[in-house]
Scaffold this active site. Structure first.
Site, mmCIF file in Angstrom:
data_model
loop_
_atom_site.group_PDB
_atom_site.id
_atom_site.type_symbol
_atom_site.label_atom_id
_atom_site.label_comp_id
_atom_site.label_asym_id
_atom_site.label_seq_id
_atom_site.Cartn_x
_atom_site.Cartn_y
_atom_site.Cartn_z
ATOM 1 N N HIS A 100 0.807 -1.233 0.000
ATOM 2 C CA HIS A 100 0.000 0.000 0.000
ATOM 3 C C HIS A 100 0.835 1.277 0.000
ATOM 4 O O HIS A 100 0.316 2.358 -0.183
ATOM 5 C CB HIS A 100 -0.934 0.037 1.213
HETATM 6 C C1 UD1 Z 1 -2.165 5.902 5.189
HETATM 7 C C2 UD1 Z 1 -0.898 6.508 5.782
HETATM 8 C C3 UD1 Z 1 0.203 5.451 5.807
HETATM 9 C C4 UD1 Z 1 -0.258 4.189 6.515
HETATM 10 C C5 UD1 Z 1 -1.564 3.703 5.904
HETATM 11 C C6 UD1 Z 1 -2.097 2.543 6.695
HETATM 12 C C7 UD1 Z 1 -0.567 8.891 5.341
HETATM 13 C C8 UD1 Z 1 0.182 9.878 4.544
HETATM 14 N N1 UD1 Z 1 -0.405 7.607 4.974
HETATM 15 O O1 UD1 Z 1 -1.868 5.550 3.838
HETATM 16 O O2 UD1 Z 1 1.319 5.963 6.515
HETATM 17 O O3 UD1 Z 1 0.719 3.207 6.378
HETATM 18 O O4 UD1 Z 1 -2.527 4.759 5.938
HETATM 19 O O5 UD1 Z 1 -2.991 1.773 5.964
HETATM 20 O O6 UD1 Z 1 -1.251 9.246 6.263
HETATM 21 N N2 UD1 Z 1 -9.116 4.648 0.611
HETATM 22 C C9 UD1 Z 1 -10.353 4.059 0.514
HETATM 23 N N3 UD1 Z 1 -11.010 3.767 1.667
HETATM 24 C C10 UD1 Z 1 -10.530 4.047 2.896
HETATM 25 C C11 UD1 Z 1 -9.268 4.652 2.977
HETATM 26 C C12 UD1 Z 1 -8.562 4.946 1.838
HETATM 27 O O7 UD1 Z 1 -10.841 3.792 -0.583
HETATM 28 O O8 UD1 Z 1 -11.199 3.737 3.900
HETATM 29 C C13 UD1 Z 1 -8.359 4.921 -0.641
HETATM 30 C C14 UD1 Z 1 -8.655 6.292 -1.226
HETATM 31 O O9 UD1 Z 1 -8.652 6.177 -2.596
HETATM 32 C C15 UD1 Z 1 -7.455 7.100 -0.771
HETATM 33 C C16 UD1 Z 1 -6.334 6.053 -0.763
HETATM 34 O O10 UD1 Z 1 -6.961 4.851 -0.359
HETATM 35 O O11 UD1 Z 1 -7.178 8.161 -1.618
HETATM 36 C C17 UD1 Z 1 -5.193 6.389 0.181
HETATM 37 O O12 UD1 Z 1 -5.699 6.599 1.510
HETATM 38 P P1 UD1 Z 1 -4.870 7.528 2.540
HETATM 39 O O13 UD1 Z 1 -5.492 7.433 3.870
HETATM 40 O O14 UD1 Z 1 -4.676 8.863 1.963
HETATM 41 O O15 UD1 Z 1 -3.453 6.869 2.570
HETATM 42 P P2 UD1 Z 1 -3.020 5.361 2.798
HETATM 43 O O16 UD1 Z 1 -2.354 4.875 1.566
HETATM 44 O O17 UD1 Z 1 -4.144 4.582 3.356
HETATM 45 N N1 UDP Z 2 -3.990 -5.296 8.900
HETATM 46 C C1 UDP Z 2 -5.252 -5.851 9.016
HETATM 47 N N2 UDP Z 2 -5.887 -6.255 7.869
HETATM 48 C C2 UDP Z 2 -5.331 -6.136 6.637
HETATM 49 C C3 UDP Z 2 -4.029 -5.573 6.542
HETATM 50 C C4 UDP Z 2 -3.388 -5.151 7.689
HETATM 51 O O1 UDP Z 2 -5.775 -5.991 10.109
HETATM 52 O O2 UDP Z 2 -5.978 -6.514 5.650
HETATM 53 C C5 UDP Z 2 -3.308 -4.855 10.130
HETATM 54 C C6 UDP Z 2 -1.945 -5.454 10.331
HETATM 55 O O3 UDP Z 2 -2.053 -6.720 10.970
HETATM 56 C C7 UDP Z 2 -1.269 -4.398 11.192
HETATM 57 C C8 UDP Z 2 -1.864 -3.111 10.672
HETATM 58 O O4 UDP Z 2 -3.075 -3.467 10.017
HETATM 59 O O5 UDP Z 2 -1.627 -4.552 12.552
HETATM 60 C C9 UDP Z 2 -0.893 -2.494 9.716
HETATM 61 O O6 UDP Z 2 -1.535 -1.516 8.971
HETATM 62 P P1 UDP Z 2 -1.015 -1.031 7.547
HETATM 63 O O7 UDP Z 2 -0.204 -2.076 6.898
HETATM 64 O O8 UDP Z 2 -2.203 -0.522 6.844
HETATM 65 O O9 UDP Z 2 -0.147 0.263 7.946
HETATM 66 P P2 UDP Z 2 1.363 0.499 8.397
HETATM 67 O O10 UDP Z 2 1.653 -0.372 9.557
HETATM 68 O O11 UDP Z 2 2.240 0.243 7.228
HETATM 69 O O12 UDP Z 2 1.382 1.953 8.726
#
Ligand code: UD1
Ligand code: UDP
Length: 359
Positions: free
Chosen positions: A205
Site C-alpha cells: 500500500h
Molecule cells: C495511510 C498513511 C500510511 C499508513 C496507511 C495505513 C498517510 C500519509 N499515509 O496511507 O502511513 O501506512 O494509511 O494503511 O497518512 N481509501 C479508501 N477507503 C478508505 C481509505 C482509503 O478507498 O477507507 C483509498 C482512497 O482512494 C485514498 C487512498 O486509499 O485516496 C489512500 O488513503 P490515505 O489514507 O490517503 O493513505 P493510505 O495509503 O491509506
Molecule cells: N492489517 C489488518 N488487515 C489487513 C491488513 C493489515 O488488520 O488486511 C493490520 C496489520 O495486521 C497491522 C496493521 O493493520 O496490525 C498495519 O496496517 P497497515 O499495513 O495498513 O499500515 P502500516 O503499519 O504500514 O502503517
C-alpha cells in the site's frame, strides 16, 4: 486527567486499542477523535468492534484527498474539538496525516502532545510518513519510543532526553493479546481453503509502490512468478486496488494472485501466523511477522525497523524488477526466524504509557 486521542488510519486503531484499554483501567478520561482518514467498513469500523475500542465522540469525516487538503481539513476540525474539550494531553500515534494534524493542532493551542511510536526514521524524506514523524516528534512533549534505536534517533536530533521514554512497542502488546484469540476466533484459513505454511501472504500500500506503476508491476510479477508453486494471498488495500483496477497490465500481472478485500485484525493475525513467508511494505506487518516467527521480505529500499534486519528476520527487497522480488522470495522461503532477542519490549508498553501520562 483528560486525554484526547486522535486516530484515523488502520494501524492507529490497532495501537490505540491497547493504550485505550490501559487508560480505562487507570481511571483516565479519554475522548476519542476519529479523523475519518480511513472510512471503509473493513478499514475502520471492523477494528472498533473487534478490538473493543470505544465509539469515537467525534468523527471528523475528512475522507481522502491530497496531502495538504486532507491534513488541512483535519487541522481545522481537530482545533475546534480541542478548544471544546481542553484536555491535559493530546495523544497521537505513528506517522500518518492524522498524526501530524493532531500534533500540530494541539501544539499551537499549547496543549501538550504525547507521541506513541516516536523516533522512528527511514531517513527518506520522500516518504510522507517521514515528514509526519519528524514534525510530530519535534512538536511533542512526551515521546514514547518503541525501540532503543528510536531513542537514539531522537537524541541525535537534539530532543531533550527527559521527554523521551523508552516504553517498547504497543504492537507487540497487541500481538500477544490478540494473537491467541485469533487462533480460535478466525476461520479465515478454512474460508479460503488455505493450509498452514503452504501460502505466501502479501500486503502492498506504500505510496512509492502504488504511485510508481513500474514498482507495483515488479511486485505483482515477482509474486506471480511463485504462484504456480505456492498460493499467494493478498488482502488488498483500497489504494492499491484502485491503481490495479485502472491498468490492464497490472490486472494481467496479478491474475494468478489471490486478491481478497482487507481483513479484520484477528483474520490478519491468523493469516500471518500460518504463512510460510510474508512479503510486505507495511511497517506493522513487518513486525508482526517477527512476533509470529515468520520470515519476511520488505518491499522497500529501507526500513525503520532495522532490528529486524540486524537479527536476520527480515530481508529488504526493493522492487526494482520482478526478478529482484522473485529472488528475495526464493532466498527467504528457507529462512528460519529464530532469536531470543526482544527488541520491542516486554509486551507491557501500553500500561507503561498510561502510567507515564497519568504521572
Ligand atoms: C495511510 C498513511 C500510511 C499508513 C496507511 C495505513 C498517510 C500519509 N499515509 O496511507 O502511513 O501506512 O494509511 O494503511 O497518512 N481509501 C479508501 N477507503 C478508505 C481509505 C482509503 O478507498 O477507507 C483509498 C482512497 O482512494 C485514498 C487512498 O486509499 O485516496 C489512500 O488513503 P490515505 O489514507 O490517503 O493513505 P493510505 O495509503 O491509506
Ligand atoms: N492489517 C489488518 N488487515 C489487513 C491488513 C493489515 O488488520 O488486511 C493490520 C496489520 O495486521 C497491522 C496493521 O493493520 O496490525 C498495519 O496496517 P497497515 O499495513 O495498513 O499500515 P502500516 O503499519 O504500514 O502503517
Amino acid at each position: 486527567m483528560k486525554i484526547v486521542s486522535v486516530l484515523g488510519a488502520r494501524p492507529q486503531f490497532v495501537k490505540a486499542s491497547m493504550v485505550s484499554r490501559a487508560l480505562r483501567s487507570s481511571g483516565a478520561e479519554e475522548v476519542l477523535v476519529h479523523t475519518g482518514q480511513h472510512y471503509d467498513g473493513n478499514m475502520s469500523a471492523i477494528f472498533f468492534s473487534q478490538l473493543g475500542i470505544t465509539e469515537p465522540k467525534y468523527n471528523l469525516e475528512v475522507g481522502s484527498g491530497l496531502h495538504g487538503e486532507q491534513t488541512a481539513r483535519m487541522l481545522e476540525r481537530i482545533e475546534q474539538v480541542l478548544m471544546i474539550e481542553k484536555p491535559h494531553w493530546t495523544l497521537v500515534y505513528g506517522d500518518t496525516n492524522s498524526t501530524l494534524a493532531g500534533a500540530l493542532a494541539a501544539a499551537k493551542l499549547h496543549i501538550p502532545v504525547a507521541h506513541v511510536e516516536a523516533g522512528l526514521r527511514s531517513w527518506n524524506r520522500a516518504m510522507p510518513e517521514e515528514i509526519n514523524r519528524v514534525l510530530t516528534d519535534h512538536s511533542s512533549t512526551l515521546l514514547f519510543a518503541p525501540t532503543a534505536t528510536a531513542v537514539q534517533n531522537l537524541y541525535c536530533e537534539g530532543i531533550n532526553g527527559n521527554l523521551v521514554k523508552f516504553v517498547g512497542d504497543v504492537m507487540y502488546d497487541a500481538a500477544l493479546f490478540y494473537g491467541q484469540q485469533a487462533e480460535a476466533g478466525s476461520d479465515i484459513l478454512s474460508h479460503y481453503s488455505l493450509r498452514p505454511k503452504e501460502y505466501i501472504l502479501a500486503t502492498i500500500h506504500r505510496a512509492e509502490n502504488t504511485t510508481d506503476r513500474s514498482r507495483l508491476q515488479a511486485i505483482l510479477k515477482g509474486l506471480a512468478s511463485i504462484a504456480d508453486k505456492m498460493r499467494v494471498i493478498v488482502p488488498l488495500h483500497p489504494r492499491t486496488k484502485r491503481v490495479i483496477s485502472a491498468h490492464s497490465e497490472l490486472q494481467r500481472a496479478s491474475a494468478s494472485l489471490q486478491m481478497i478485500p482487507p481483513v479484520g485484525y484477528l483474520d490478519m493475525a491468523k493469516l500471518e501466523k500460518h504463512a510460510r513467508l510474508i512479503a510486505t511494505d507495511s511497517g506493522g506487518v513487518q513486525k508482526e511477522s517477527f512476533f509470529y516467527g515468520v520470515p519476511c521480505i520488505t518491499l522497500r529500499e529501507e526500513t525503520e525497523w532495522i532490528e529486524l534486519l540486524q537479527l536476520g528476520c527480515n530481508r529488504l527487497a526493493p522492487p526494482f524488477s520482478a526478478e529482484a522480488v522473485k529472488l528475495a522470495i526464493e532466498q527467504s522461503l528457507n529462512d528460519i526466524s529464530t532469536t531470543s532477542e526482544s527488541p520491542y519490549g516486554d509486551g507491557k508498553s501500553a500500561p507503561r504509557i498510561a502510567e507515564l501520562l497519568l504521572s
